[in-house]
Enzyme design. Structure first.
Site, PDB file in Angstrom:
ATOM      1  N   ARG A 194     -12.970  12.796   4.031  1.00  0.00           N
ATOM      2  CA  ARG A 194     -11.611  13.236   4.219  1.00  0.00           C
ATOM      3  C   ARG A 194     -11.349  13.844   2.816  1.00  0.00           C
ATOM      4  NH1 ARG A 194      -7.904   8.794   5.162  1.00  0.00           N
ATOM      5  NH2 ARG A 194      -6.269  10.317   5.082  1.00  0.00           N
ATOM      6  N   HIS A 230       0.783  -1.165  -0.059  1.00  0.00           N
ATOM      7  CA  HIS A 230       0.052  -0.067   0.087  1.00  0.00           C
ATOM      8  C   HIS A 230       0.925   1.347   0.196  1.00  0.00           C
ATOM      9  CE1 HIS A 230      -3.938   1.760   0.383  1.00  0.00           C
ATOM     10  NE2 HIS A 230      -3.144   2.976   0.949  1.00  0.00           N
ATOM     11  N   ASP A 267     -13.972   2.866   7.538  1.00  0.00           N
ATOM     12  CA  ASP A 267     -13.086   3.684   6.735  1.00  0.00           C
ATOM     13  C   ASP A 267     -13.602   4.099   5.384  1.00  0.00           C
ATOM     14  OD1 ASP A 267     -10.659   4.328   6.213  1.00  0.00           O
ATOM     15  OD2 ASP A 267     -10.693   2.836   4.636  1.00  0.00           O
ATOM     16  N   LYS A 297      -7.649  -1.283   6.420  1.00  0.00           N
ATOM     17  CA  LYS A 297      -8.145  -2.039   5.591  1.00  0.00           C
ATOM     18  C   LYS A 297      -7.238  -3.501   5.379  1.00  0.00           C
ATOM     19  CE  LYS A 297      -7.783   1.573   2.288  1.00  0.00           C
ATOM     20  NZ  LYS A 297      -7.961   2.834   2.975  1.00  0.00           N
ATOM     21  N   SER A 328      -6.509   4.530   8.207  1.00  0.00           N
ATOM     22  CA  SER A 328      -7.336   4.186   7.028  1.00  0.00           C
ATOM     23  C   SER A 328      -6.513   3.305   6.217  1.00  0.00           C
ATOM     24  CB  SER A 328      -7.489   5.421   6.214  1.00  0.00           C
ATOM     25  OG  SER A 328      -7.864   4.998   5.080  1.00  0.00           O
TER      26      SER A 328
END
Length: 417
Positions: free
Chosen positions: A168, A82, A161, A187, A183
């Protein structure tokens, strides 16, 4: 407890209890706490921060707001990578098929664009038919059968989220270390990844502009990963200039696919090889980074990474003809090459300015739910350190609006001159 009291407590720079955080996230998830209170909560966190303990509690509360997958009965190890967000960062689209081609199962949930930062899901939707809303059962089945899944958040995985993420983006609360960390990691935890590589961007085009901020975010996410029993490592990577040459959804998809064919800008290729090597080590497929890099290079050379991407696209309903022929991707109505007014060397390509200009063109969102224009964006021809001849090409603008094209030209040209 009342939501307003929790907001006031954080506004006044006091530490929230685990129970208060859990109460707020549960209420926001089920609709008892409205968007405007969640937006206020996010702003107080942005302004006043959270302790490491609060951030870990927030992450776990959001992960547990829905189903938490246990994939151990399907595969032995599931890897995920990520990015904390950048400009021109299409890395996951190239790296995930490379990792899967090397024999490691990939189960990844990605997000949409936040602010000036492009989103993997928005880019993948440039391929007609590509489904980003897989159910949990579909996620598991595809992981078992194909060894690779790249989808958006399903409604039953970290739903808190998903709702907070959208808020956001349009409330000025993106660049918050606790909100970014929670966040990203909720996930990863919810989706069942057992080995995680975090690509933390730092610089002008990142939410973390300094090394100190980036290290703090990286350390916090690694701690959260370890707390949740996940093998987790973080990399710090440069985001002072766009990664690669392409900025914009379809344009970045083309560049990501081109890399899988062995044809990509040097900085983008090097970054993908480095990240892939780390994922292979964390996932136990390679004993060290040197072996990981050899495997990463091989899967590009022998075509297995490209074939794995075709498998992914087809499995999720996408038109693989776009993988086979990138000329099929949607193109903007107007296209202009901007040339250098004088000779010299490039000292800076301000990534944030490029990213914000791309949003102005329509590549990002101004408010929640806005549609995006997948065809628009930039191709950067000259990077830091490159020589430039007067009258030579600096960058291309792809736009569907002549007025926006002019504004983008003026904004981005000032980066160089």
């Amino acid at each position: 407890m009342r939501a307003v009291d929790i907001i006031i407590k954080k506004r006044d720079k006091k530490e929230l209890t685990s129970q208060e955080i859990e109460f707020f996230i549960r209420g926001f998830t089920n609709g008892d706490i409205p968007d405007y209170q969640a937006s206020a909560f996010a702003m107080t966190v942005l302004l006043n921060g959270m302790t490491s303990r609060e951030t870990k509690d927030l992450t776990l509360a959001m992960a547990q707001s829905g189903q938490v997958l246990d994939l151990s009965k399907i595969v032995d190890v599931v890897v995920d990578k990520h990015s904390s967000g950048g400009v021109g960062d299409k890395t996951s689209i190239s790296v995930m098929p490379m990792v899967a081609a090397c024999g490691l199962p990939v189960g990844k949930m990605s997000g949409r664009g936040l602010g000036f930062s492009g989103g993997t899901i928005d880019k993948l939707e440039s391929i007609p038919g590509y489904r980003v809303n897989l159910t949990t059962d579909e996620f598991k089945q595809q992981l078992k059968e194909k060894g690779i899944v790249l989808t958006g958040q399903s409604l039953d995985l970290a739903p808190a989220d998903g709702k907070m993420y959208a808020l956001r983006d349009v409330t000025g609360t993106v660049p918050s270390i606790p909100l970014i960390a929670s966040s990203i990691m909720c996930k990863k935890i919810a989706a069942g990844a057992t080995a995680i590589v975090l690509d933390v961007k730092v610089g002008l085009g990142a939410f973390m502009e300094t090394l100190d901020e980036a290290r703090k975010l990286a350390s916090l996410m690694v701690d959260i990963g370890h707390l949740a029993g996940r093998k987790t490592v973080a990399l710090l990577s440069d985001m002072n200039q766009p990664l690669g040459n392409a900025v914009g959804n379809s344009l970045e998809m083309i560049e990501a696919i081109d890399l899988l064919r062995g044809n990509a800008p040097v900085d983008y290729l090097e970054h993908c090889l480095h990240v892939t090597a780390h994922v292979l080590v964390v996932g136990g497929r390679a004993k060290d980074l040197n072996e990981g890099r050899v495997l990463a290079e091989k899967c590009i050379t022998d075509g297995s990474a490209l074939e794995k991407f075709r498998v992914l696209v087809q499995a999720q309903g996408g038109d693989v003809a776009y993988v086979d022929d990138v000329n099929r991707f949607e193109r903007a109505k107007y296209w202009e090459v901007v040339n250098a007014p004088r000779s010299g060397f490039v000292s800076q390509v301000h990534a944030r300015i490029v990213g914000e200009a791309a949003v102005t063109l329509g590549a990002g969102r101004a408010k929640k739910g806005d549609p995006i224009d997948r065809a628009v964006g930039f191709i950067i021809h000259k990077k830091v350190g490159d020589g430039v001849e007067a009258g030579g090409p600096l960058f291309e603008i792809h736009s569907n609006d002549e007025t926006k094209l002019k504004a983008a030209r003026e904004a981005v040209l000032c980066i160089w001159f």
